[in-house]
Design a protein around this motif. Structure first.
Motif, PDB file in Angstrom:
ATOM      1  N   LEU A 245       0.813  -1.217   0.000  1.00  0.00           N
ATOM      2  CA  LEU A 245       0.000   0.000   0.000  1.00  0.00           C
ATOM      3  C   LEU A 245       0.848   1.269   0.000  1.00  0.00           C
ATOM      4  O   LEU A 245       1.742   1.434   0.824  1.00  0.00           O
ATOM      5  N   GLY A 246       0.544   2.140  -0.929  1.00  0.00           N
ATOM      6  CA  GLY A 246       1.010   3.519  -0.903  1.00  0.00           C
ATOM      7  C   GLY A 246      -0.170   4.354  -1.347  1.00  0.00           C
ATOM      8  O   GLY A 246      -0.564   4.316  -2.514  1.00  0.00           O
ATOM      9  N   THR A 247      -0.800   5.080  -0.441  1.00  0.00           N
ATOM     10  CA  THR A 247      -2.106   5.675  -0.756  1.00  0.00           C
ATOM     11  C   THR A 247      -2.030   6.785  -1.807  1.00  0.00           C
ATOM     12  O   THR A 247      -2.995   7.016  -2.526  1.00  0.00           O
ATOM     13  N   ASP A 248      -0.896   7.485  -1.870  1.00  0.00           N
ATOM     14  CA  ASP A 248      -0.817   8.701  -2.685  1.00  0.00           C
ATOM     15  C   ASP A 248      -1.937   9.664  -2.309  1.00  0.00           C
ATOM     16  O   ASP A 248      -2.426  10.428  -3.150  1.00  0.00           O
ATOM     17  N   SER A 249      -2.382   9.619  -1.049  1.00  0.00           N
ATOM     18  CA  SER A 249      -3.390  10.568  -0.584  1.00  0.00           C
ATOM     19  C   SER A 249      -2.831  11.978  -0.767  1.00  0.00           C
ATOM     20  O   SER A 249      -1.756  12.306  -0.259  1.00  0.00           O
ATOM     21  N   ALA A 250      -3.562  12.802  -1.526  1.00  0.00           N
ATOM     22  CA  ALA A 250      -3.013  14.069  -1.998  1.00  0.00           C
ATOM     23  C   ALA A 250      -4.030  15.189  -1.811  1.00  0.00           C
ATOM     24  O   ALA A 250      -4.924  15.369  -2.648  1.00  0.00           O
ATOM     25  N   PRO A 251      -3.952  15.928  -0.712  1.00  0.00           N
ATOM     26  CA  PRO A 251      -4.955  16.955  -0.447  1.00  0.00           C
ATOM     27  C   PRO A 251      -4.765  18.220  -1.276  1.00  0.00           C
ATOM     28  O   PRO A 251      -3.653  18.713  -1.452  1.00  0.00           O
ATOM     29  N   HIS A 252      -5.870  18.693  -1.810  1.00  0.00           N
ATOM     30  CA  HIS A 252      -5.963  20.017  -2.419  1.00  0.00           C
ATOM     31  C   HIS A 252      -7.253  20.650  -1.909  1.00  0.00           C
ATOM     32  O   HIS A 252      -8.256  19.948  -1.694  1.00  0.00           O
ATOM     33  N   SER A 253      -7.253  21.938  -1.755  1.00  0.00           N
ATOM     34  CA  SER A 253      -8.499  22.609  -1.381  1.00  0.00           C
ATOM     35  C   SER A 253      -9.513  22.443  -2.503  1.00  0.00           C
ATOM     36  O   SER A 253      -9.154  22.268  -3.675  1.00  0.00           O
ATOM     37  N   ASP A 254     -10.775  22.481  -2.147  1.00  0.00           N
ATOM     38  CA  ASP A 254     -11.830  22.367  -3.162  1.00  0.00           C
ATOM     39  C   ASP A 254     -11.695  23.449  -4.228  1.00  0.00           C
ATOM     40  O   ASP A 254     -11.960  23.205  -5.413  1.00  0.00           O
ATOM     41  N   GLU A 255     -11.278  24.633  -3.820  1.00  0.00           N
ATOM     42  CA  GLU A 255     -11.113  25.724  -4.786  1.00  0.00           C
ATOM     43  C   GLU A 255     -10.083  25.346  -5.853  1.00  0.00           C
ATOM     44  O   GLU A 255     -10.257  25.641  -7.030  1.00  0.00           O
ATOM     45  N   ALA A 256      -9.007  24.660  -5.433  1.00  0.00           N
ATOM     46  CA  ALA A 256      -7.961  24.271  -6.382  1.00  0.00           C
ATOM     47  C   ALA A 256      -8.394  23.101  -7.256  1.00  0.00           C
ATOM     48  O   ALA A 256      -7.980  22.997  -8.412  1.00  0.00           O
ATOM     49  N   LYS A 257      -9.223  22.209  -6.709  1.00  0.00           N
ATOM     50  CA  LYS A 257      -9.687  21.059  -7.485  1.00  0.00           C
ATOM     51  C   LYS A 257     -10.786  21.446  -8.468  1.00  0.00           C
ATOM     52  O   LYS A 257     -10.814  20.968  -9.600  1.00  0.00           O
ATOM     53  N   GLU A 258     -11.706  22.279  -8.023  1.00  0.00           N
ATOM     54  CA  GLU A 258     -12.903  22.598  -8.804  1.00  0.00           C
ATOM     55  C   GLU A 258     -12.690  23.898  -9.565  1.00  0.00           C
ATOM     56  O   GLU A 258     -13.366  24.894  -9.336  1.00  0.00           O
ATOM     57  N   SER A 259     -11.736  23.859 -10.491  1.00  0.00           N
ATOM     58  CA  SER A 259     -11.378  25.070 -11.233  1.00  0.00           C
ATOM     59  C   SER A 259     -11.189  24.732 -12.696  1.00  0.00           C
ATOM     60  O   SER A 259     -11.267  23.577 -13.101  1.00  0.00           O
ATOM     61  N   ALA A 260     -10.923  25.749 -13.509  1.00  0.00           N
ATOM     62  CA  ALA A 260     -10.738  25.531 -14.941  1.00  0.00           C
ATOM     63  C   ALA A 260      -9.534  24.647 -15.230  1.00  0.00           C
ATOM     64  O   ALA A 260      -9.467  24.004 -16.284  1.00  0.00           O
ATOM     65  N   CYS A 261      -8.575  24.603 -14.321  1.00  0.00           N
ATOM     66  CA  CYS A 261      -7.409  23.733 -14.467  1.00  0.00           C
ATOM     67  C   CYS A 261      -7.180  23.056 -13.115  1.00  0.00           C
ATOM     68  O   CYS A 261      -6.276  23.423 -12.364  1.00  0.00           O
ATOM     69  N   GLY A 262      -8.042  22.103 -12.805  1.00  0.00           N
ATOM     70  CA  GLY A 262      -8.056  21.507 -11.481  1.00  0.00           C
ATOM     71  C   GLY A 262      -6.816  20.685 -11.184  1.00  0.00           C
ATOM     72  O   GLY A 262      -6.238  20.039 -12.056  1.00  0.00           O
ATOM     73  N   CYS A 263      -6.397  20.710  -9.911  1.00  0.00           N
ATOM     74  CA  CYS A 263      -5.210  19.978  -9.477  1.00  0.00           C
ATOM     75  C   CYS A 263      -5.471  18.475  -9.454  1.00  0.00           C
ATOM     76  O   CYS A 263      -6.599  18.020  -9.257  1.00  0.00           O
ATOM     77  N   ALA A 264      -4.394  17.709  -9.625  1.00  0.00           N
ATOM     78  CA  ALA A 264      -4.474  16.252  -9.613  1.00  0.00           C
ATOM     79  C   ALA A 264      -4.266  15.725  -8.204  1.00  0.00           C
ATOM     80  O   ALA A 264      -3.336  16.132  -7.518  1.00  0.00           O
TER      81      ALA A 264
END
Length: 346
Positions: A245-264
């Motif tokens: 297991l390696g979760t690659d759990s990767a937090p981004h704020s909703d503002e950064a995810k839900e944008s025209a160029c959302g974060c991965a």
């Protein structure tokens, strides 16, 4: 039917904690269940020296809530200017557990990554000499390569030649997403292993694209076809110690995810163990969950399994998990597997 399962306390062999207010908000979600984690170094600026890794470790420990036990396993971000002597000293001191290779531009905050792999050969050769593992984000970034083929092409054109040129190098191919990656890790001679995330065991590319774009399922490497997801499941439940297991759990704020160029990135720290129990139960392999989550990773990195245990309990009714985690850097959406989860950590 199994209703309770007690396993050694698990570890996370690929974790993003970020820094500052985001770090303080998401760290408890990991420390609640996981004893140790390999900490990704792709901050801004990246963690490229032993001194920077020591400072980051101290910030993580300072953010850990009182009463929680958690050990961050630090990594260095490999650049074309990385000093082999600094890497060796950080490893010898016990500070650094691995070095991380990002191809430049492959994912979040990877602009400082490697473009010319010949320039990092002295570092890789020193790592092979001292037994320091290299963790790899296995994707090429050339624009002419389809995003769904990046892992396969990386294995063929970068990873295999790199390993041939550096005998003895201990490599972990992180967040494997394809049957090609699974076959390579399982079939190769030499010192290679692969981590698998909880979300790649649960979703395929339809989850991202069907019925509208779902930004909180978008991650890198991107989820692939269902047949690749099924290959990941077979590897995870196989009992093969090369996979863990390696979760690659990767937090981004909703503002950064839900944008025209959302974060991965998918934030899975909150419900990873419930998701894994669901998958392993579906596959009739609950007896192999401990190996995948708690035993194979420590063996790979030369550490003992954790002394403590956790108990997973299956409820008759769906277990509620929060939709979001509040942080000082903004709300972070928790991974939604798309169906109810009945397992929880007691």
């Amino acid at each position: 039917m199994t209703q309770r399962l007690t396993i050694r306390r698990p570890d996370d062999w690929h974790l993003h904690l970020r820094d500052g207010l985001m770090l303080a908000g998401v760290l408890p979600e990991t420390a609640r269940h996981f004893a140790r984690a390999i900490i990704m170094p792709n901050l801004v600026p990246p963690v490229v020296t032993g001194a920077a890794a020591a400072a980051y470790r101290d910030r993580i420990l300072a953010a850990l809530p009182e009463g929680m036990e958690f050990r961050p396993l630090m990594t260095l971000y490999l650049t074309e200017e990385t000093d082999p002597d600094d890497v060796a000293a950080a490893h010898q001191s016990g500070l650094v557990t691995a070095v991380k290779l990002y191809p430049a531009g492959a994912t979040t905050n990877s602009a400082s990554g490697v473009t010319d792999f010949d320039k990092v050969r002295p570092v890789l050769e020193r790592m092979a000499e001292i037994g320091l593992p290299l963790c790899i984000h296995g994707e090429v970034t050339m624009p002419e390569v389809d995003i769904f083929d990046r892992e396969k092409v990386f294995i063929e054109t970068v990873l295999d030649p790199l390993r041939q040129r550096t005998p003895g190098l201990k490599v972990t191919l992180e967040h494997v997403t394809t049957a090609d990656g699974i076959d390579y890790v399982a079939g190769e001679a030499g010192d290679i292993a692969g981590t698998i995330t909880a979300h790649h065991l649960m979703i395929d590319r339809n989850h991202i694209l069907v019925g509208g774009i779902k930004p909180h399922y978008y991650c890198l490497p991107v989820a692939k076809r269902r047949r690749h997801r099924d290959a990941l499941r077979r590897a995870a439940i196989s009992g093969n110690p090369r996979f863990f297991l390696g979760t690659d759990s990767a937090p981004h704020s909703d503002e950064a995810k839900e944008s025209a160029c959302g974060c991965a990135g998918c934030f899975t720290a909150t419900n990873t163990m419930a998701c894994l129990a669901h998958v392993f139960e579906e596959e009739g392999a609950l007896d192999r969950l401990e190996g995948f989550a708690s035993l194979h990773g420590p063996a790979r990195y030369g550490l003992p399994p954790n002394a403590g245990t956790i108990t997973l309990v299956k409820e008759d009714a769906p277990v509620p998990y929060p939709d979001k985690i509040a942080t000082g850097a903004g709300p972070v959406t928790v991974f939604d597997p798309g169906h109810p989860l009945y397992w929880r950590v007691a």
